[in-house]
Design a protein around this motif. Structure first.
Motif, short mmCIF file in Angstrom:
data_model
loop_
_atom_site.label_atom_id
_atom_site.label_comp_id
_atom_site.label_asym_id
_atom_site.label_seq_id
_atom_site.Cartn_x
_atom_site.Cartn_y
_atom_site.Cartn_z
N GLU A 45 0.86 -1.19 0.00
CA GLU A 45 0.00 0.00 0.00
C GLU A 45 0.89 1.24 0.00
OE1 GLU A 45 -3.36 0.42 0.06
OE2 GLU A 45 -3.65 -1.74 -0.16
N ARG A 48 1.60 2.93 3.28
CA ARG A 48 2.52 2.20 4.17
C ARG A 48 3.96 2.43 3.77
NH1 ARG A 48 -0.94 -3.24 4.07
NH2 ARG A 48 -2.84 -2.32 4.89
N PRO A 76 -7.03 7.61 12.51
CA PRO A 76 -7.36 6.18 12.62
C PRO A 76 -6.78 5.35 11.46
CG PRO A 76 -9.29 7.49 13.11
CD PRO A 76 -8.25 8.43 12.58
N THR A 77 -6.77 5.93 10.27
CA THR A 77 -6.21 5.22 9.11
C THR A 77 -4.70 5.07 9.24
OG1 THR A 77 -8.00 6.05 7.73
CG2 THR A 77 -6.04 5.24 6.58
N SER A 79 -3.05 4.92 12.05
CA SER A 79 -2.84 3.90 13.08
C SER A 79 -3.05 2.50 12.52
CB SER A 79 -3.80 4.14 14.25
OG SER A 79 -3.47 5.35 14.89
N HIS A 80 -4.05 2.33 11.69
CA HIS A 80 -4.31 1.03 11.06
C HIS A 80 -3.10 0.58 10.22
CE1 HIS A 80 -6.18 -2.11 8.65
NE2 HIS A 80 -5.76 -1.47 7.58
N HIS A 81 -2.57 1.48 9.42
CA HIS A 81 -1.44 1.13 8.55
C HIS A 81 -0.17 0.90 9.36
CE1 HIS A 81 -3.55 1.34 4.79
NE2 HIS A 81 -4.02 2.54 5.09
N LYS A 83 -0.11 -0.35 12.31
CA LYS A 83 -0.31 -1.68 12.90
C LYS A 83 0.05 -2.76 11.89
CE LYS A 83 -3.74 -4.67 15.14
NZ LYS A 83 -3.12 -5.86 14.65
N LYS A 84 -0.33 -2.58 10.64
CA LYS A 84 0.02 -3.55 9.59
C LYS A 84 1.54 -3.66 9.45
CE LYS A 84 -4.01 -4.85 8.00
NZ LYS A 84 -4.43 -6.24 8.02
N ASP A 87 2.75 -5.55 12.54
CA ASP A 87 2.42 -6.97 12.44
C ASP A 87 3.34 -7.71 11.47
OD1 ASP A 87 0.39 -6.52 14.27
OD2 ASP A 87 -1.23 -6.64 12.79
#
Length: 117
Positions: A45, A48, A76-77, A79-81, A83-84, A87
């Protein structure tokens, strides 16, 4: 029946160098290939890639999420990326009070560079 003729063609073909040098590096181990695939999938992405670049390029070696700058998406977006990326083992995070700091996981850049060796 086709009659073979001696035109010197065989000697010319033998004298021509191969088009590519032979592979001399060992194959990438299967486990390393899986790890690399996970990392590169996480970087699939564009946002990212931007986030990873900002973390990797920060002069302090780590960056607070509040300093990542405007990426054209909401927090929030982001933070989501992040986290990816975490991970996938690309970045590490550490909470300090209300802020989270990110840094590139040890050895990640070297592993990425080793794929071409």
């Amino acid at each position: 029946m086709v009659k073979a003729t001696s035109t010197g063609e065989d000697e010319r073909e033998a004298a021509v160098a191969p088009c590519c040098p032979p592979l001399t590096a060992p194959d990438l181990p299967a486990e390393d290939a899986r790890t690399m695939a996970t990392m590169f999938k996480a970087l699939g992405e564009p946002i990212r890639v931007l986030l990873f670049n900002r973390v990797a390029a920060h002069p302090d070696g780590e960056v607070c999420v509040c300093d990542l700058g405007d990426l054209g998406v909401g927090q929030p977006t982001v933070s989501h990326h992040l986290k990816k990326l975490r991970d996938a083992g690309l970045v590490l995070s550490e909470r300090r009070g209300t802020w989270v700091y990110y840094r590139v996981a040890p050895g990640v850049l070297a592993r990425m560079g080793a794929i071409t060796r």
